[in-house]
Design a protein around this motif. Sequence first.
Motif, short mmCIF file in Angstrom:
data_model
loop_
_atom_site.label_atom_id
_atom_site.label_comp_id
_atom_site.label_asym_id
_atom_site.label_seq_id
_atom_site.Cartn_x
_atom_site.Cartn_y
_atom_site.Cartn_z
N ASP A 153 24.92 18.54 -11.77
CA ASP A 153 23.98 17.65 -12.47
C ASP A 153 22.55 17.87 -12.01
O ASP A 153 21.81 16.93 -11.72
N SER A 154 22.16 19.14 -11.92
CA SER A 154 20.80 19.56 -11.54
C SER A 154 20.40 19.18 -10.12
O SER A 154 19.24 19.18 -9.77
N GLN A 155 21.37 18.85 -9.28
CA GLN A 155 21.09 18.54 -7.88
C GLN A 155 21.81 19.56 -7.00
O GLN A 155 22.98 19.85 -7.21
N ILE A 156 21.09 20.12 -6.04
CA ILE A 156 21.69 21.08 -5.12
C ILE A 156 22.62 20.35 -4.18
O ILE A 156 22.24 19.39 -3.52
N VAL A 157 23.88 20.82 -4.15
CA VAL A 157 24.89 20.17 -3.31
C VAL A 157 25.47 21.10 -2.25
O VAL A 157 26.24 20.67 -1.40
N GLY A 158 25.11 22.37 -2.33
CA GLY A 158 25.61 23.33 -1.34
C GLY A 158 24.81 24.61 -1.40
O GLY A 158 24.08 24.85 -2.36
#
Length: 63
Positions: free
Chosen positions: A55-60
């Motif tokens: 969802d357009s958020q960096i998670v890794g």
Amino acid sequence: MQDLEALTQLRVELLREAGDIKSNSNTANLAEVTRKYLGEKMQLGEFLAWVVEVDSQIVGLAA
């Protein structure tokens, strides 16, 4: 460079999860030093990172 802030925050969170930072510690100085280091190395092409987004958020990332 557009992901510099997210990379910085993920690095600080990694250190917190690893127990290298106490949960109530002020991490502003660490974030500042990390941001400067990563920014310099990225501009020189000496640091590369691949990111995972949800969802357009960096998670890794892998670097």
